[in-house]
Design an enzyme around this catalytic site. Sequence first.
Site, PDB file in Angstrom:
ATOM      1  N   ASP A  21      -0.880  41.034  21.976  1.00  0.00           N
ATOM      2  CA  ASP A  21       0.508  41.398  21.658  1.00  0.00           C
ATOM      3  C   ASP A  21       0.970  42.596  22.485  1.00  0.00           C
ATOM      4  O   ASP A  21       0.167  43.452  22.851  1.00  0.00           O
ATOM      5  CB  ASP A  21       0.615  41.703  20.148  1.00  0.00           C
ATOM      6  CG  ASP A  21       2.040  41.620  19.648  1.00  0.00           C
ATOM      7  OD1 ASP A  21       2.915  41.100  20.379  1.00  0.00           O
ATOM      8  OD2 ASP A  21       2.288  42.080  18.518  1.00  0.00           O
ATOM      9  N   ARG A  34      11.286  40.546  29.978  1.00  0.00           N
ATOM     10  CA  ARG A  34      10.097  40.292  29.155  1.00  0.00           C
ATOM     11  C   ARG A  34       9.063  39.419  29.863  1.00  0.00           C
ATOM     12  O   ARG A  34       7.862  39.606  29.711  1.00  0.00           O
ATOM     13  CB  ARG A  34      10.506  39.618  27.834  1.00  0.00           C
ATOM     14  CG  ARG A  34      11.296  40.520  26.905  1.00  0.00           C
ATOM     15  CD  ARG A  34      11.715  39.741  25.648  1.00  0.00           C
ATOM     16  NE  ARG A  34      10.555  39.214  24.944  1.00  0.00           N
ATOM     17  CZ  ARG A  34       9.829  39.901  24.058  1.00  0.00           C
ATOM     18  NH1 ARG A  34      10.170  41.129  23.760  1.00  0.00           N
ATOM     19  NH2 ARG A  34       8.797  39.355  23.460  1.00  0.00           N
ATOM     20  N   HIS A  38       4.750  39.091  30.323  1.00  0.00           N
ATOM     21  CA  HIS A  38       3.873  37.927  30.119  1.00  0.00           C
ATOM     22  C   HIS A  38       3.042  37.672  31.377  1.00  0.00           C
ATOM     23  O   HIS A  38       1.858  37.338  31.290  1.00  0.00           O
ATOM     24  CB  HIS A  38       4.695  36.690  29.753  1.00  0.00           C
ATOM     25  CG  HIS A  38       5.425  36.822  28.446  1.00  0.00           C
ATOM     26  ND1 HIS A  38       4.817  37.296  27.305  1.00  0.00           N
ATOM     27  CD2 HIS A  38       6.710  36.543  28.090  1.00  0.00           C
ATOM     28  CE1 HIS A  38       5.696  37.306  26.310  1.00  0.00           C
ATOM     29  NE2 HIS A  38       6.855  36.856  26.768  1.00  0.00           N
ATOM     30  N   GLU A  68       5.526  30.213  15.146  1.00  0.00           N
ATOM     31  CA  GLU A  68       6.789  30.943  14.963  1.00  0.00           C
ATOM     32  C   GLU A  68       7.445  31.314  16.301  1.00  0.00           C
ATOM     33  O   GLU A  68       8.659  31.504  16.377  1.00  0.00           O
ATOM     34  CB  GLU A  68       6.550  32.220  14.147  1.00  0.00           C
ATOM     35  CG  GLU A  68       6.261  31.977  12.676  1.00  0.00           C
ATOM     36  CD  GLU A  68       4.884  31.381  12.406  1.00  0.00           C
ATOM     37  OE1 GLU A  68       3.948  31.669  13.177  1.00  0.00           O
ATOM     38  OE2 GLU A  68       4.750  30.602  11.442  1.00  0.00           O
ATOM     39  N   ARG A  72      11.773  31.707  19.621  1.00  0.00           N
ATOM     40  CA  ARG A  72      12.231  32.645  20.672  1.00  0.00           C
ATOM     41  C   ARG A  72      13.247  31.965  21.589  1.00  0.00           C
ATOM     42  O   ARG A  72      13.365  30.736  21.586  1.00  0.00           O
ATOM     43  CB  ARG A  72      11.025  33.113  21.490  1.00  0.00           C
ATOM     44  CG  ARG A  72      10.104  33.993  20.659  1.00  0.00           C
ATOM     45  CD  ARG A  72       9.189  34.814  21.527  1.00  0.00           C
ATOM     46  NE  ARG A  72       8.346  35.655  20.687  1.00  0.00           N
ATOM     47  CZ  ARG A  72       7.542  36.594  21.140  1.00  0.00           C
ATOM     48  NH1 ARG A  72       7.454  36.811  22.451  1.00  0.00           N
ATOM     49  NH2 ARG A  72       6.813  37.319  20.324  1.00  0.00           N
ATOM     50  N   LEU A 132     -19.028  30.005  28.451  1.00  0.00           N
ATOM     51  CA  LEU A 132     -18.039  30.551  27.505  1.00  0.00           C
ATOM     52  C   LEU A 132     -17.095  29.444  27.060  1.00  0.00           C
ATOM     53  O   LEU A 132     -16.595  28.679  27.889  1.00  0.00           O
ATOM     54  CB  LEU A 132     -17.233  31.662  28.183  1.00  0.00           C
ATOM     55  CG  LEU A 132     -16.086  32.253  27.365  1.00  0.00           C
ATOM     56  CD1 LEU A 132     -16.592  33.262  26.349  1.00  0.00           C
ATOM     57  CD2 LEU A 132     -15.045  32.931  28.265  1.00  0.00           C
ATOM     58  N   SER A 197      -0.279  37.892  11.540  1.00  0.00           N
ATOM     59  CA  SER A 197       0.751  36.999  12.108  1.00  0.00           C
ATOM     60  C   SER A 197       0.325  35.529  12.152  1.00  0.00           C
ATOM     61  O   SER A 197       0.541  34.840  13.152  1.00  0.00           O
ATOM     62  CB  SER A 197       1.171  37.488  13.494  1.00  0.00           C
ATOM     63  OG  SER A 197       1.753  38.765  13.425  1.00  0.00           O
TER      64      SER A 197
END
Length: 254
Positions: A21, A34, A38, A68, A72, A132, A197
């Site tokens: 976040d 924004r 990212h 959720e 956006r 992994l 969240s």
Amino acid sequence: MSDFIKTARKLPPEHLAIIMDGNGRWAEQRGLPRVAGHQQGVETVSLVIDECIRHGIRFLSLFAFSSENWGRPRQEIDALMGLLLQYLSSQRQKMLTEGIRLRVIGDSSRLSKPVQSALTEAEKETSKGQTLTLILALSYGGRDEIMRAAKKIAQQALDGHLDIEQLDNKSFSAFLDTGDLPEPDLLIRTSGEVRISNFLLWQAAYAEFYFTDVLWPNFDAVELQKALEEYSQRKRRFGLTDDQNEPQIKESND
Ligand code: IPE
Ligand code: IPE
Ligand code: MG
């Protein structure tokens, strides 16, 4: 053996989960859009994957897009999906070379067809990876996952394939997107928010939580090290007493 030696020799978490976040705030602080946050966040993903391999962590779950987050602005969603596609194609070779196995959790039916096929393809191609397991939570919400599992269970019961009386924690878990995966041992959230969240609600029942103010694009090897050190000092009890847990701690240190 002293407590210090015990904790110092403790194993790293088998499964690390991260709520990545703070991308938007990182960009806003720099007067950037924004999406620039990212983009920078994707760089951190690569770095953290390398560090997890170095530390011998076997499972890494990354919360990349929540159920959720569909609320956006369209432009931001499109940019995030674009970054995901770019990431998958740029990391393909590395994942194969380094033995990184991709697993996706979440309601993929809400993702666009090109995104769905790129993910399915990458999961198939990397399925033999042994180093992994990278679990990407996309279009993921813990409540949604539990709800979908409950519906599958109800359907199987209606069809006469499942005896409700036989259902327990273990068999219920198998219906979740995480099915055969181990539960997270350590859950990190960046950016100073102290909440879950809707991430891994069922699976994080006994995870250790670590919150840091560092924004995800600024998270690095040193910050991860701090979290792992704190984890190594934690005493996990799983509802039992210290004495009951002691043999397990000794075992993991032998
Ligand atoms: C996390 O960063 C990434 C996603 C949720 C996709 P945010 O975009 O939530 O960044 P902030 O919280 O607004 O700073
Ligand atoms: C959680 O971050 C989801 C991801 C990191 C993908 P959000 O930024 O969406 O969470 P809230 O809205 O602050 O709780
Ligand atoms: Mg956020």
